[in-house]
Motif scaffolding. Structure first.
Motif, PDB file in Angstrom:
ATOM      1  N   GLU A   1     -35.418  16.536  29.626  1.00  0.00           N
ATOM      2  CA  GLU A   1     -36.763  16.349  29.086  1.00  0.00           C
ATOM      3  C   GLU A   1     -36.744  15.459  27.852  1.00  0.00           C
ATOM      4  OE1 GLU A   1     -38.312  20.601  30.781  1.00  0.00           O
ATOM      5  OE2 GLU A   1     -37.962  20.393  28.643  1.00  0.00           O
TER       6      GLU A   1
ATOM      7  N   LEU B   1     -33.718   9.540  36.730  1.00  0.00           N
ATOM      8  CA  LEU B   1     -34.411  10.535  35.911  1.00  0.00           C
ATOM      9  C   LEU B   1     -34.062  11.947  36.355  1.00  0.00           C
ATOM     10  CD1 LEU B   1     -37.784   8.650  35.984  1.00  0.00           C
ATOM     11  CD2 LEU B   1     -36.600   9.246  33.892  1.00  0.00           C
TER      12      LEU B   1
ATOM     13  N   ARG C   1     -36.062  11.796  29.361  1.00  0.00           N
ATOM     14  CA  ARG C   1     -37.157  11.190  30.112  1.00  0.00           C
ATOM     15  C   ARG C   1     -38.250  10.717  29.161  1.00  0.00           C
ATOM     16  NH1 ARG C   1     -37.482  16.299  33.997  1.00  0.00           N
ATOM     17  NH2 ARG C   1     -35.637  15.906  35.243  1.00  0.00           N
TER      18      ARG C   1
ATOM     19  N   LEU D   1     -34.939  13.291  39.114  1.00  0.00           N
ATOM     20  CA  LEU D   1     -36.193  13.836  39.631  1.00  0.00           C
ATOM     21  C   LEU D   1     -36.291  13.681  41.140  1.00  0.00           C
ATOM     22  CD1 LEU D   1     -38.938  12.755  37.070  1.00  0.00           C
ATOM     23  CD2 LEU D   1     -38.240  15.052  37.660  1.00  0.00           C
TER      24      LEU D   1
ATOM     25  N   MET E   1     -40.823   5.108  33.340  1.00  0.00           N
ATOM     26  CA  MET E   1     -41.088   4.596  34.669  1.00  0.00           C
ATOM     27  C   MET E   1     -42.538   4.117  34.778  1.00  0.00           C
ATOM     28  SD  MET E   1     -39.844   6.465  38.069  1.00  0.00           S
ATOM     29  CE  MET E   1     -40.151   5.852  39.703  1.00  0.00           C
TER      30      MET E   1
END
Lengths: 334, 300
Positions: free
Chosen positions: A94, A63, A97, A65, A103
């Motif tokens: 964005e 992701l 995701r 992240l 997730m």
């Protein structure tokens, strides 16, 4: 470790040689040291390893992240349906995701916002990715709730009014709200008790098949792997040390660490057999041993093990292992 | 599993009630258990009512503004509950009309501070790193100066009027709010549901407004009540030294200032505005403390 290219189009996710270190002023934590992962469309990969093996960091990289500013992706590629995630702009990320990749978190108690109703939290994801009105999003959210087995009337309730297992169902509903192509489940059942675990796993598995999603199942529970996964990757100290189909790993495991993991499982059929733990502890990721990271704990350690990192060895079309024992021949030397 | 809960809840009424109780209700019940806080709330509501009902209690122009020399410096009586001041104006009238000014300017100033300081604090706390450093070090510079001094400087630069005064006090309180909001945001930033929001593709703005700030509401509300009290005190202090609300307009601070000359012979002239300031500040502080305890679930 190189995994044979099968067909780029078929792969939902491809991680190539990923290296992620957490760099702070005092130390460098080598969390991921060259991970290769391929998840084919519609398949489930189990990523198994001890705490600190770099499983979650790998998942977060999908992701993009990885916690900043300490987490640094030093090299490697993450391809999501052929597109590089690591070179996407913030806007593209964005959009991706939640819509392409979603997730499920480990602890449903903390991953839901306590001040919003569960309906709103599910609707949030729909509102972000679909051009729908608030009412429509809420309506879809209610449908998602029904789908995970919660009466839609409860969409106006707050997370604290739900039990742990139901919260995890809400988490699943949020993740599935935009029917992503890849579902990352980061130890989704660790915080739940065993009976609820089974229900939640069953639910995830059913929905995954219904939506034809690929899934990355992160866990340290081999029982879960056996239940839901098609393929298994064993992670150790930020590397994938063995990879194969469920049969390859469960019936023909090759790496001494994988064997150790299975030896440490209690067998319900055998009375009074003692478990054989793997001696020692997971190496300190700030100070990894030279050569093969597993060599200080390995029962079959050889001289070469402390000197060089073992290369990836394909034992069959589907099964590969990273160990010096399998250097020259496909035959096991054990 | 759920059905058993349902069964249990319908059989045992009290359990059902307990479950159905909302967060707000629970907080409110906790607040009510704190006697001092309830007293604070009571006084504050009384002051607000007095301010709202001011025109009914006394006419602004004839009682609070117009000079009426023959009836100057009268001691408290049935006609003038707090007596009259040196220009013959009814002190009661001036107190209730002054309450309007104090409350409106105090709240407006805190709104300004909350808006600017909150935005800066949220950005600093959420982004961290260099942005955080730059914003917070600037705020620290302002934090070094006493609020009154800072507000004085701003009013001195832009001139004294109601709007400037509000903005000046608002800016003076901005650094305090930026600190409060920043620390509240930082505690929430690392929480898993914020990370979860990011995984569904929420933008930074959506995350800050939907997930971070709303969860900081409690601690920020507490600070708002406490700082409204300080802002009111600051207004009074500035009016007292002549840089706040100007003369004919009744305000507690300037009432104290003009009355202090007559204090020796006519103590009541300063007692009423002093008491008004004291009660307002006290009630807000009690209220703020009560709110903090009520909102903190650990102090159940």
């Amino acid at each position: 470790m190189e995994i044979k290219k099968i067909n780029e189009q078929e792969n939902t996710l491809e991680i190539k040689n990923l290296v992620i270190h957490y760099i702070s002023d005092e130390e460098v934590v080598k969390a991921v040291n060259g991970v290769n992962i391929i998840i084919k469309a519609g398949k489930t990969l189990g990523l198994v390893g001890e705490t600190g093996a770099g499983k979650t960091t790998t998942a977060l990289s999908i992701l993009n992240l990885v916690p900043e500013p300490q987490g640094k992706i030093l090299s490697g590629e993450v391809l999501l349906q052929g597109r590089s995630v690591l070179s996407m702009s913030e806007r593209e990320l964005e959009v991706m995701r939640g819509d392409k990749v979603a997730m499920i978190f480990q602890d449903p108690m903390t991953s839901l916002n306590p001040v919003h109703t569960v309906g709103r939290q599910i609707a949030e994801s729909i509102e972000i990715h679909r051009k729908v009105s608030k009412q429509q999003a809420l309506k879809q959210a209610k449908e998602m709730l029904e789908l995970v087995g919660i009466p839609s009337e409860r969409s106006n309730e707050y997370p604290y009014q739900f039990s742990g297992g139901m919260k995890q169902r809400v988490d699943i509903a949020i993740a599935l709200a935009c029917s992503p192509d890849l579902l990352i489940a980061d130890e989704p059942t660790t915080a739940l008790d065993v009976t609820i675990q089974a229900q939640v796993l069953k639910l995830i598995n059913e929905l995954r098949q219904e939506y034809h999603m690929s899934m990355l199942m992160i866990t340290h529970d081999l029982g879960i792997v056996a239940e839901v996964c098609d393929e298994v990757s064993i992670a150790y100290a930020g590397r994938i040390i063995e990879h194969g189909t469920l049969e390859d790993i469960f019936d023909h495991m090759r790496h001494p660490y994988t064997k150790g993991l299975f030896n440490a499982l209690p067998d319900i059929g055998v009375k009074r057999s003692e478990l054989k733990p793997i001696k020692g502890l997971m190496p300190d990721p700030t100070n990894l041993p030279s050569g093969c990271p597993f060599h200080p704990r390995c029962d079959y350690v050889m001289e070469v093990c402390s000197q060089s990192l073992p290369e990836n060895k394909w034992l069959s079309e589907t099964h590969c292992v990273e160990c010096h024992l399998y250097k020259d021949t496909n035959e096991s030397m054990l | 599993m759920d059905e058993t809960v349902q069964k249990y809840t319908t059989r045992k009424g009290f359990f059902k009630q307990y479950k159905k109780k909302s967060r707000l209700q629970e907080t409110w019940n906790r607040f009510l258990r704190n006697k001092l806080a309830v007293i604070g709330l009571f006084i504050f509501v009384f002051i607000i009512l007095a301010a709202v009902a001011a025109p009914l209690i006394a006419n602004y122009d004839t009682d609070a503004i117009r000079v009426n020399v023959p009836s100057r410096l009268q001691s408290p009586s049935a006609k003038h509950i707090f007596g009259t001041d040196e220009l013959g104006r009814d002190i009661m009238a001036r107190i209730v009309h002054g309450a309007r000014i104090s409350l409106v300017v105090g709240c407006a100033a805190i709104a300004v501070a909350l808006f600017i300081g909150g935005a800066l604090g949220a950005i600093a706390g959420y982004s961290g790193g260099k942005i955080d450093d730059v914003i917070m070090r600037c705020m620290d510079v302002f934090l070094c100066l006493p609020d009154v001094l800072l507000a004085l400087a701003i009013v001195a630069a832009f001139g004294t009027n109601l709007v400037n005064l509000t903005i000046a006090i608002g800016l003076a309180f901005t650094p305090k709010f930026s600190r409060v909001v920043r620390s509240a945001v930082m505690t929430v930033r690392g929480v898993e549901y914020v990370e979860a929001a990011r995984t569904i593709g929420a933008t930074n703005t959506q995350i800050i407004t939907n997930h971070v700030l709303i969860n900081c509401f409690g601690p920020i509300m507490v600070q708002v009540t406490l700082y409204v009290a300080s802002a009111i005190l600051t207004i009074a202090a500035m009016s007292f030294i002549g840089l706040g609300i100007q003369a004919p307009i009744p305000e507690w601070g300037n009432m104290l200032a003009s009355g202090r000359v007559y204090m020796r012979d006519h103590a009541y002239i300063v007692m009423a505005p002093g008491l008004a300031i004291f009660l307002t500040i006290l009630s807000l502080n009690l209220l703020g403390d009560g709110l903090r305890d009520a909102l903190d679930p650990r102090l159940k």
